[in-house]
Each structure stands twice: as C-alpha cells, then as structure tokens.
Design a protein around this motif. Structure first.
Motif, PDB file in Angstrom:
ATOM      1  N   VAL A 152      12.798  27.776 -26.789  1.00 53.16           N
ATOM      2  CA  VAL A 152      14.019  26.749 -26.983  1.00 53.16           C
ATOM      3  C   VAL A 152      15.246  27.271 -26.908  1.00 53.16           C
ATOM      4  CG1 VAL A 152      15.051  25.055 -28.638  1.00 53.16           C
ATOM      5  CG2 VAL A 152      12.205  25.255 -28.570  1.00 53.16           C
ATOM      6  N   ALA A 153      15.551  28.584 -27.586  1.00 55.69           N
ATOM      7  CA  ALA A 153      16.940  29.029 -27.369  1.00 55.69           C
ATOM      8  C   ALA A 153      17.137  29.482 -25.867  1.00 55.69           C
ATOM      9  CB  ALA A 153      16.798  30.305 -28.346  1.00 55.69           C
ATOM     10  N   LEU A 154      16.191  30.162 -25.245  1.00 56.48           N
ATOM     11  CA  LEU A 154      16.489  30.602 -23.863  1.00 56.48           C
ATOM     12  C   LEU A 154      16.597  29.423 -23.034  1.00 56.48           C
ATOM     13  CD1 LEU A 154      13.805  33.435 -23.379  1.00 56.48           C
ATOM     14  CD2 LEU A 154      16.304  33.636 -23.639  1.00 56.48           C
ATOM     15  N   ALA A 155      16.064  28.090 -23.103  1.00 56.29           N
ATOM     16  CA  ALA A 155      16.413  27.054 -22.461  1.00 56.29           C
ATOM     17  C   ALA A 155      17.404  26.084 -22.748  1.00 56.29           C
ATOM     18  CB  ALA A 155      14.908  26.235 -22.620  1.00 56.29           C
ATOM     19  N   HIS A 156      17.836  26.431 -23.813  1.00 53.44           N
ATOM     20  CA  HIS A 156      18.922  25.286 -24.316  1.00 53.44           C
ATOM     21  C   HIS A 156      19.953  24.977 -23.628  1.00 53.44           C
ATOM     22  CE1 HIS A 156      21.610  28.455 -26.140  1.00 53.44           C
ATOM     23  NE2 HIS A 156      22.349  27.297 -26.280  1.00 53.44           N
ATOM     24  N   PHE A 165      26.497  11.983 -17.087  1.00 51.08           N
ATOM     25  CA  PHE A 165      25.971  13.453 -17.026  1.00 51.08           C
ATOM     26  C   PHE A 165      26.314  14.315 -18.549  1.00 51.08           C
ATOM     27  CE2 PHE A 165      26.074  18.126 -16.512  1.00 51.08           C
ATOM     28  CZ  PHE A 165      25.026  18.262 -15.691  1.00 51.08           C
ATOM     29  N   SER A 166      25.176  14.931 -18.945  1.00 51.16           N
ATOM     30  CA  SER A 166      25.193  15.765 -20.062  1.00 51.16           C
ATOM     31  C   SER A 166      24.205  16.874 -19.702  1.00 51.16           C
ATOM     32  CB  SER A 166      24.839  14.886 -21.330  1.00 51.16           C
ATOM     33  OG  SER A 166      23.299  14.845 -21.373  1.00 51.16           O
ATOM     34  N   HIS A 167      24.857  17.966 -20.191  1.00 52.80           N
ATOM     35  CA  HIS A 167      24.060  19.289 -19.925  1.00 52.80           C
ATOM     36  C   HIS A 167      22.514  19.082 -20.537  1.00 52.80           C
ATOM     37  CE1 HIS A 167      25.448  20.754 -23.848  1.00 52.80           C
ATOM     38  NE2 HIS A 167      24.416  21.409 -24.127  1.00 52.80           N
ATOM     39  N   ASN A 168      22.493  18.542 -21.655  1.00 49.43           N
ATOM     40  CA  ASN A 168      21.071  18.488 -22.616  1.00 49.43           C
ATOM     41  C   ASN A 168      20.169  17.834 -21.760  1.00 49.43           C
ATOM     42  OD1 ASN A 168      19.670  19.131 -24.618  1.00 49.43           O
ATOM     43  ND2 ASN A 168      19.567  17.214 -25.570  1.00 49.43           N
ATOM     44  N   ASP A 169      20.689  16.459 -21.143  1.00 49.86           N
ATOM     45  CA  ASP A 169      19.655  15.699 -20.200  1.00 49.86           C
ATOM     46  C   ASP A 169      19.310  16.569 -18.873  1.00 49.86           C
ATOM     47  OD1 ASP A 169      18.615  13.012 -19.706  1.00 49.86           O
ATOM     48  OD2 ASP A 169      19.920  13.024 -18.110  1.00 49.86           O
ATOM     49  N   GLN A 170      20.389  17.198 -18.215  1.00 46.49           N
ATOM     50  CA  GLN A 170      20.302  18.121 -17.292  1.00 46.49           C
ATOM     51  C   GLN A 170      19.036  19.241 -17.421  1.00 46.49           C
ATOM     52  OE1 GLN A 170      21.507  16.920 -14.591  1.00 46.49           O
ATOM     53  NE2 GLN A 170      20.836  18.450 -13.003  1.00 46.49           N
ATOM     54  N   THR A 171      19.426  19.593 -18.635  1.00 44.44           N
ATOM     55  CA  THR A 171      18.349  20.894 -19.022  1.00 44.44           C
ATOM     56  C   THR A 171      16.766  20.420 -19.018  1.00 44.44           C
ATOM     57  OG1 THR A 171      19.668  21.882 -20.486  1.00 44.44           O
ATOM     58  CG2 THR A 171      17.142  22.089 -20.768  1.00 44.44           C
ATOM     59  N   ARG A 180      15.812  17.696 -17.113  1.00 47.82           N
ATOM     60  CA  ARG A 180      15.681  17.559 -15.435  1.00 47.82           C
ATOM     61  C   ARG A 180      15.348  18.911 -14.893  1.00 47.82           C
ATOM     62  NH1 ARG A 180      17.029  13.150 -13.029  1.00 47.82           N
ATOM     63  NH2 ARG A 180      17.734  13.987 -11.238  1.00 47.82           N
ATOM     64  N   ILE A 181      15.609  19.832 -15.235  1.00 49.76           N
ATOM     65  CA  ILE A 181      15.354  21.272 -14.717  1.00 49.76           C
ATOM     66  C   ILE A 181      13.997  21.634 -15.179  1.00 49.76           C
ATOM     67  CG2 ILE A 181      15.899  23.706 -14.754  1.00 49.76           C
ATOM     68  CD1 ILE A 181      18.726  22.762 -15.109  1.00 49.76           C
ATOM     69  N   LEU A 182      13.643  21.355 -16.427  1.00 48.69           N
ATOM     70  CA  LEU A 182      12.436  21.522 -16.896  1.00 48.69           C
ATOM     71  C   LEU A 182      11.222  20.734 -16.612  1.00 48.69           C
ATOM     72  CD1 LEU A 182      13.390  22.536 -20.876  1.00 48.69           C
ATOM     73  CD2 LEU A 182      12.882  24.094 -18.811  1.00 48.69           C
ATOM     74  N   THR A 183      11.596  19.762 -16.117  1.00 47.51           N
ATOM     75  CA  THR A 183      10.484  18.784 -15.638  1.00 47.51           C
ATOM     76  C   THR A 183      10.363  18.430 -14.139  1.00 47.51           C
ATOM     77  OG1 THR A 183      11.757  16.897 -16.367  1.00 47.51           O
ATOM     78  CG2 THR A 183      10.269  17.874 -18.052  1.00 47.51           C
ATOM     79  N   LEU A 211       5.966  22.597 -19.350  1.00 46.66           N
ATOM     80  CA  LEU A 211       5.940  23.334 -20.723  1.00 46.66           C
ATOM     81  C   LEU A 211       5.145  22.381 -21.698  1.00 46.66           C
ATOM     82  CD1 LEU A 211       9.664  24.531 -20.620  1.00 46.66           C
ATOM     83  CD2 LEU A 211       7.667  25.512 -20.010  1.00 46.66           C
ATOM     84  N   THR A 212       5.071  22.822 -22.683  1.00 45.87           N
ATOM     85  CA  THR A 212       4.241  22.197 -24.051  1.00 45.87           C
ATOM     86  C   THR A 212       5.150  21.249 -24.575  1.00 45.87           C
ATOM     87  OG1 THR A 212       5.158  23.939 -25.574  1.00 45.87           O
ATOM     88  CG2 THR A 212       2.968  24.406 -24.564  1.00 45.87           C
ATOM     89  N   TRP A 213       4.679  20.357 -25.153  1.00 45.21           N
ATOM     90  CA  TRP A 213       5.097  19.112 -25.824  1.00 45.21           C
ATOM     91  C   TRP A 213       6.019  19.905 -26.845  1.00 45.21           C
ATOM     92  CZ3 TRP A 213       6.226  17.524 -30.741  1.00 45.21           C
ATOM     93  CH2 TRP A 213       6.616  16.269 -30.820  1.00 45.21           C
ATOM     94  N   GLU A 214       5.839  20.750 -27.606  1.00 47.14           N
ATOM     95  CA  GLU A 214       6.639  21.218 -28.508  1.00 47.14           C
ATOM     96  C   GLU A 214       7.825  22.045 -28.103  1.00 47.14           C
ATOM     97  OE1 GLU A 214       2.435  20.737 -30.154  1.00 47.14           O
ATOM     98  OE2 GLU A 214       3.522  21.742 -28.398  1.00 47.14           O
ATOM     99  N   THR A 215       7.818  22.660 -26.949  1.00 43.72           N
ATOM    100  CA  THR A 215       8.986  23.082 -26.289  1.00 43.72           C
ATOM    101  C   THR A 215       9.908  22.063 -25.691  1.00 43.72           C
ATOM    102  OG1 THR A 215       7.774  25.307 -25.788  1.00 43.72           O
ATOM    103  CG2 THR A 215       9.998  24.799 -24.664  1.00 43.72           C
ATOM    104  N   LEU A 216       9.430  21.245 -24.975  1.00 45.16           N
ATOM    105  CA  LEU A 216      10.222  20.176 -24.597  1.00 45.16           C
ATOM    106  C   LEU A 216      10.946  19.376 -25.707  1.00 45.16           C
ATOM    107  CD1 LEU A 216       8.125  18.820 -21.649  1.00 45.16           C
ATOM    108  CD2 LEU A 216      10.026  20.303 -21.559  1.00 45.16           C
TER     109      LEU A 216
END
Length: 399
Positions: free
Chosen positions: A98-102, A127-133, A135-138, A152-157
């Motif tokens: 979570v820390a590396l992806a935030h 636009f928000s960076h949390n939403d964009q994160t 988008r990148i991950l999914t 990624l797993t449910w818990e990480t997302l």
C-alpha cells in the motif's frame, strides 16, 4: 498445493494472506510468495513506480539531486510502514505494498500539476491522484497477457483506495471519483468502512515521512532556518535535546539527528496509542477492525496537537514560499497548455494513445478523449512533460 503463508505471528486483527478475498481475475498462487508479497513485487516492477523517480515531491527534479522525489518519498513511507507493522503484529508485506503504491497516480510537478489537471478535467469528472492510482493499478499498466492492470488482491486495492479513510457517505455536493465509482460497481471495496490496519499504518507513515523530510529539504534549500523551526512544538524540544547532547554539532548533522529523532518520537507515539485503542476495542479479526467507527491506528491527541503547527508552518513557509510558487506557476501553465493542445488536436498525441480515443466531437467522445489526455499527462515525469512542452511549442525543437 499452495504454500502456507498464514504467518502465525500475525495479530488476529491483521490481514492474513491465508484469508485473502483474492484477485478479480483468478490466478494460480505463487508457491514461494504470499499474495501480498506478490502484490508488492508487481508494484515495484511496474512502469508507474519507476516513473516516480522523476516526479516532484516539493521541488521540481532540476532543482537538485538531493531533494526527495515521489520515488524516494514512497520508499521512506514503505520503510516506516513496515517497521510499525512489525511492531504491531500486522502484515508487513501488505503495508509495504500500500505504501509503495499510494502515490502512483501523481501527476508531474506534484500537487501543482494535480490542481492544474483537475481544473482542466472539471467538465469531465475531475482528476484526483488517488483515483488515478486505481486507474494505473487496474487499467493502465498493460503488461500481462490475461488482464489489464496488475490484478492485485482485494486487500491491497482496498487499502490504496481507502488509506485516508472511508469514502462513503459523500459530503453534500461531492461525488465519488470516476474510476473508484466504476470499479466499486464491479468489485465492492466496502467504501463505507475504514481500511484494514495495514492501510491505516501506511497513511500515517505517509504523514510521518513527508512532514519530517520536508523539514529536512526545506532547511537544506534555505527556505527557513533551524532557529525558526526550533520555535515549533515537536521540533523545538528535539533540537534542544540534540544541542544539549552534542554542543557545537555541525548544521548538517544537527538537521539529520533532529529529523531521525522526530521520526522515532512519532512512531513511538503511534504504536503506543494504537495499542491502547486495540486493547480497548479488542477487534478479533481484520473485518471487525474495519467495522470500528474510528481508526484503530492513530497518534495520541497530544501528538495530533503538536503536529498541527508543524503542518501549518510547512504550508506557509515551504509549499507557499515564493520560490516554490514561481516554479509551480510555470508547471501549472505547462500542464494546461499540454491538455488544451491535445484536446484541440488529438492527432498530436503519440499513435498508441490515439488508438484509445475517438476523434469525433460528440460529448461522450470528448469526455473519453479528455480522460485519455489526462492519463497521458498524468503518466509523464517532470522532465518528460517539460520536454514534450518544448517539442510542441518551441519552433526550433525537434519533434
């Protein structure tokens, strides 16, 4: 047969990999790594993570090699989150993931770039960076044969999306960010609850890291002096303690010694207060911890009170310093100019990005075009954004 990664040393309220809710696209599990270790490794190997090296934390990359970037900030957050999680019996790998992806969704030029891109995107959902994160991950990491994103797993997302707390219910006049709202329809991230303890740790590790390293960077940049920060609660007592122990200590060592002791003090306070809350509420599982009305991971009231003036000082003396304002003003103009040009002339986008949009002029097409342009710009590093600006607006530049 899947290896046993249940980790008996974990506290009952920790996220146990043996109890994971899995991945959106089913995959065979690794025989050598837990699901959360695998998530962390996928994040580290992603293109979005590598690009954090040249994305602004406070100072644009050309201001100097010493200052923190989004990459070094994320690494510091991960180190602090992992240490706290070990102390509290939480899952270190999940907290680290979570820390590396935030911050993966941050634009070039930090919060200034985000503000500019959000203003450009206001007619199209913002636009928000949390939403964009998310988008990148999914969606935007297109590396794997069987799915978009990192799967990624449910818990990480869930931890990444909610690391700053529940997203529902929304305040009047507010709306869920576009990607988060759409993804939650596909896979329920329980946006009305607190995140798991590991994500709560990552969020406060973020606070610990950026407040302390911003003091470090601000002092080294000459935006304020040691004497000025010595007037602040939390900082001042530590500086006096260091000076008493080491009279005539050279300035660079004084700064480092102060920062490391402040980090230790904040980590110690967080673990003490968190243990108190856990003892009081006694959550018996990760699900019970999420269901608590207040976060279980927290600073003490005294630390929150001492922390406030430090944040105010940094906002006034660093983030709004005229030197920083001048750089950020230029950066905002770069982002807006790039957005306006790509919207008006999408044929100037690279071919692989043109394939993702329609070039017609209907409202739906324009919204899709805007989101694609935002994805392209948000994925830029500082130096790529400046180079792209030069290629597009400088008649003498090579395209």
């Amino acid at each position: 047969m899947m290896a046993d990664f249940s980790q008996e040393r974990l506290a009952p309220y920790a996220c146990n990999p043996a109890d994971t809710r899995g991945r959106l696209v089913a995959e065979p599990e690794s025989p050598t790594r837990s699901c959360f270790q695998r998530d962390r490794d996928r994040i580290v190997h992603s293109g979005g993570f590598r690009k954090l090296k040249y994305k602004t934390q406070v100072f644009v990359y050309h201001e100097g090699d010493y200052y923190r970037t989004r990459l070094t900030h994320s690494l510091e957050v991960a180190q602090i989150a992992r240490s706290i999680s070990r102390t509290l019996g939480l899952n270190e790998d999940l907290a680290e993931a979570v820390a590396l992806a935030h911050d993966l969704g941050h634009t070039p030029f930090g919060h200034a770039g985000e503000e500019a891109l959000n203003a450009c995107m206001e007619p199209y959902g913002g636009f928000s960076h949390n939403d964009q994160t998310l988008r990148i991950l999914t969606r935007l990491e297109r590396r794997y044969a069987e799915f978009d994103g990192l799967n990624l797993t449910w818990e990480t997302l869930e931890g990444v999306v909610k690391h700053n707390g529940p997203l529902l219910p929304m305040l009047p006049g507010r709306r869920l960010p576009t990607t988060i709202a759409g993804f939650a329809d596909e896979w329920d991230l329980e946006l009305h609850t607190n995140p798991g303890a590991e994500a709560q740790v990552a969020a406060l590790a973020d606070d610990i890291a950026y407040n302390n390293h911003d003091i470090d960077d601000g002092l080294r940049a000459g935006l304020f002096t040691v004497d000025e920060v010595a007037e602040l609660p939390l900082v001042g007592p530590v500086i006096r303690q260091v000076c008493d122990l080491y009279p005539n200590l050279e300035r660079s060592r004084l700064i480092h010694e102060t920062v490391r002791r402040m980090i230790n003090a904040m980590v110690g306070d967080l673990t003490t207060e968190t243990r108190r809350r856990l003892a009081e509420h006694r959550p018996g599982s990760a699900a019970e911890l999420r269901a608590q009305p207040l976060p279980m991971v927290s600073f003490s009231p005294a630390m929150w009170e001492a922390h406030g003036p430090v944040r105010v000082f940094l906002r006034q003396r660093m983030y709004r310093h005229f030197r920083v304002n001048r750089e950020m003003s230029k950066c905002k103009r770069v982002v807006k100019a790039l957005f306006d040009l790509f919207m008006a002339e999408p044929n100037t986008l690279p071919p692989e990005w043109q394939r993702d949009i329609s070039l017609h002029d209907g409202d739906a097409d324009l919204a899709a075009r805007a989101r694609c342009v935002a994805d392209y710009i948000a994925g830029m590093t500082d130096r790529f954004a400046l180079a792209e600006y030069g290629r597009l607006f400088d008649m003498d530049a090579k395209t």
